[in-house]
Write an enzyme that holds these catalytic residues in place. Structure first.
Site, PDB file in Angstrom:
ATOM      1  N   TYR A 335      45.971  32.767  23.181  1.00 17.29           N
ATOM      2  CA  TYR A 335      46.833  32.739  24.371  1.00 17.29           C
ATOM      3  C   TYR A 335      47.320  31.302  24.530  1.00 17.29           C
ATOM      4  O   TYR A 335      46.504  30.374  24.485  1.00 17.29           O
ATOM      5  CB  TYR A 335      46.059  33.099  25.639  1.00 17.29           C
ATOM      6  CG  TYR A 335      45.585  34.523  25.784  1.00 17.29           C
ATOM      7  CD1 TYR A 335      45.911  35.509  24.866  1.00 17.29           C
ATOM      8  CD2 TYR A 335      44.791  34.881  26.869  1.00 17.29           C
ATOM      9  CE1 TYR A 335      45.459  36.809  25.025  1.00 17.29           C
ATOM     10  CE2 TYR A 335      44.333  36.182  27.031  1.00 17.29           C
ATOM     11  CZ  TYR A 335      44.663  37.133  26.106  1.00 17.29           C
ATOM     12  OH  TYR A 335      44.204  38.424  26.268  1.00 17.29           O
ATOM     13  N   GLU A 411      37.822  41.159  51.363  1.00 16.63           N
ATOM     14  CA  GLU A 411      38.970  42.063  51.286  1.00 16.63           C
ATOM     15  C   GLU A 411      40.078  41.707  52.263  1.00 16.63           C
ATOM     16  O   GLU A 411      41.230  42.120  52.074  1.00 16.63           O
ATOM     17  CB  GLU A 411      38.498  43.500  51.517  1.00 16.63           C
ATOM     18  CG  GLU A 411      37.607  44.011  50.388  1.00 16.63           C
ATOM     19  CD  GLU A 411      37.069  45.408  50.634  1.00 16.63           C
ATOM     20  OE1 GLU A 411      36.870  46.142  49.647  1.00 16.63           O
ATOM     21  OE2 GLU A 411      36.832  45.757  51.811  1.00 16.63           O
TER      22      GLU A 411
END
Length: 432
Positions: A335, A411
């Site tokens: 990558y 969250e």
């Protein structure tokens, strides 16, 4: 499945409760993101409980395609094997902007104790392994579905087209396979329609709601290192009659550490050489003939990368020769450095500030983690951003990092993530 119709109607109502403007306002986007937050949490928990490894994301892809179709997106499935591309054409002409989320989980046994913790297993490189969303890709998918919901409710005021890239195998495919951004690009994910710019978001253990990035090089390049050694098997009681593979492995690891710390200028550019897998032997009293080691190389420049590859290959071969074995280091699945376009990086700060006022750092430290988002950035201008997700009761010093079996997030930050993605997309299209 998650009350789709009612939520979409609510988002649309929030988006168009006021007379239409040139573009959806900051308040409209914030209200829409808040409205879709319960669905984002539900999606995340569902995906987290049912993780899938790279190129195996069949259930996840089906969920994504179903939700996007219900929102009115044009949907292409099986892109880059299990990837999904969603296309939303706005009500006004303009450029094309893409947003990307990765879908794959990791071969990690979850230890969070969450009520929706994964108990899944799968086959990876010939072994049955536990599977967990230990890198946060479950949250990336959920947030981008939330972004899709917000944008669908504002479709008529969008100046251009938004392309959503749900990508498999970001963590890298198993040996012998191809996957990830490379195959998404090969399958035309950036070409139909032709994408003008792409943005990505990655959650991590940073301060909650913090948005961090930097222009130019941000995440490191990455190579998979595979070292193979062929020796001579012998009895464990007679190591002199063969080649002691444990000693070979120990010398190779010491050499890797010495190369990274003592043979390159650590102040000029960061680099990391890590050996994380050692496979040898079947029995406690048999020194085996074969040794296989695997690891990773991380760098931020081509010159440093090439120098380290040469040094590692030379050291491994020399250690093998010293013991009378044949040793080789092979580098694969590269990558490149994740490069943030300077021009996009300059103006995107204002978009991120709308999502998280006072919590944007546009000069973040270099990250030795790697991302195949970098492959998109080689094709079109791109910006990759980090979203902090650490829970308030978790000290920064001890917060589990990505890839930990204890990795979890607050969250509540999903709302910030959705706003960031929406503002980056809308503001890009407005500017163009």
């Amino acid at each position: 499945m998650f009350g789709r119709v009612s939520t979409l109607a609510l988002v649309a109502g929030l988006a168009f409760g006021a007379p239409a403007l040139a573009a959806p306002s900051q308040a409209q986007v914030a209200a829409a993101a808040k409205a879709v937050q319960p669905k984002v949490v539900a999606w995340r928990r569902d995906i987290h409980e049912h993780p899938e490894l790279g190129n195996q994301e069949v259930r996840t892809s089906a969920l994504i395609a179903k939700e996007l179709k219900a929102l009115g997106f044009e949907v292409r499935e099986n892109v880059g094997k299990t990837g999904v591309v969603g296309i939303l054409k706005g009500g006004k002409p303009g450029k094309v902007v893409a947003l990307r989320a990765d879908m794959d989980a990791l071969p990690v046994e979850e230890k969070t104790g969450l009520p929706f913790a994964s108990k899944a297993t799968a086959t990876w490189e010939g072994r049955t392994v536990p599977v967990m969303h230990a890198c946060g890709h479950d949250t990336h998918v959920a947030m981008l579905l939330g972004t899709a919901t917000v944008l669908a409710g504002m479709k008529k005021d969008i100046k251009g087209t938004v392309v959503l890239l749900f990508q498999p195998a970001e963590e890298g495919p198993q040996a012998g396979e191809e996957g990830g951004a490379k195959l998404m690009i090969r399958d035309g994910a950036l070409d139909h329609p032709k994408v003008d710019a792409v943005f990505g978001l990655h959650i991590g253990p940073g301060d909650a709601n913090q948005l961090n990035y930097r222009p130019e090089g941000f995440y490191a390049s990455s190579d998979r290192i595979t070292i193979t050694v062929k020796g001579k098997q012998t009895h464990g009681a007679r190591p002199w009659a063969g080649i002691d593979m444990a000693s070979v492995a120990a010398d190779i690891i010491q050499a890797m550490n010495q190369i990274a710390a003592r043979q390159v200028d650590v102040g000029a550019s960061p680099s990391v050489v890590t050996i994380a897998v050692i496979n040898m032997g079947m029995r406690q009293n048999i020194i085996p003939e074969d040794l296989k080691m695997e690891g990773t190389l991380r760098t931020f420049s081509t010159a440093r990368h090439d120098d380290l590859v040469a040094k590692v290959q030379k050291a491994v071969a020399s250690i093998g020769d010293r013991y009378g074995a044949k040793a080789e280091a092979v580098f694969s699945q590269p990558y490149p450095v994740t490069y943030n376009d300077p021009a996009l990086s300059k103006w995107v700060k204002a978009s991120l500030e709308k999502a998280a006022p006072g919590k944007v750092d546009d000069n973040a430290p270099l990250v030795t983690g790697a991302e195949d988002f970098s492959l998109y950035a080689e094709k079109v201008p791109a910006v990759f951003v980090q979203l902090g997700g650490r829970k308030a009761d978790v000290p920064a010093a001890t917060a589990p990092a990505n890839h930990s079996p204890f990795f979890d997030v607050d969250e509540a930050v999903f709302e910030t993530g959705v706003k960031a993605e929406v503002f980056m997309a809308l503001d890009y299209l407005e500017r163009k």
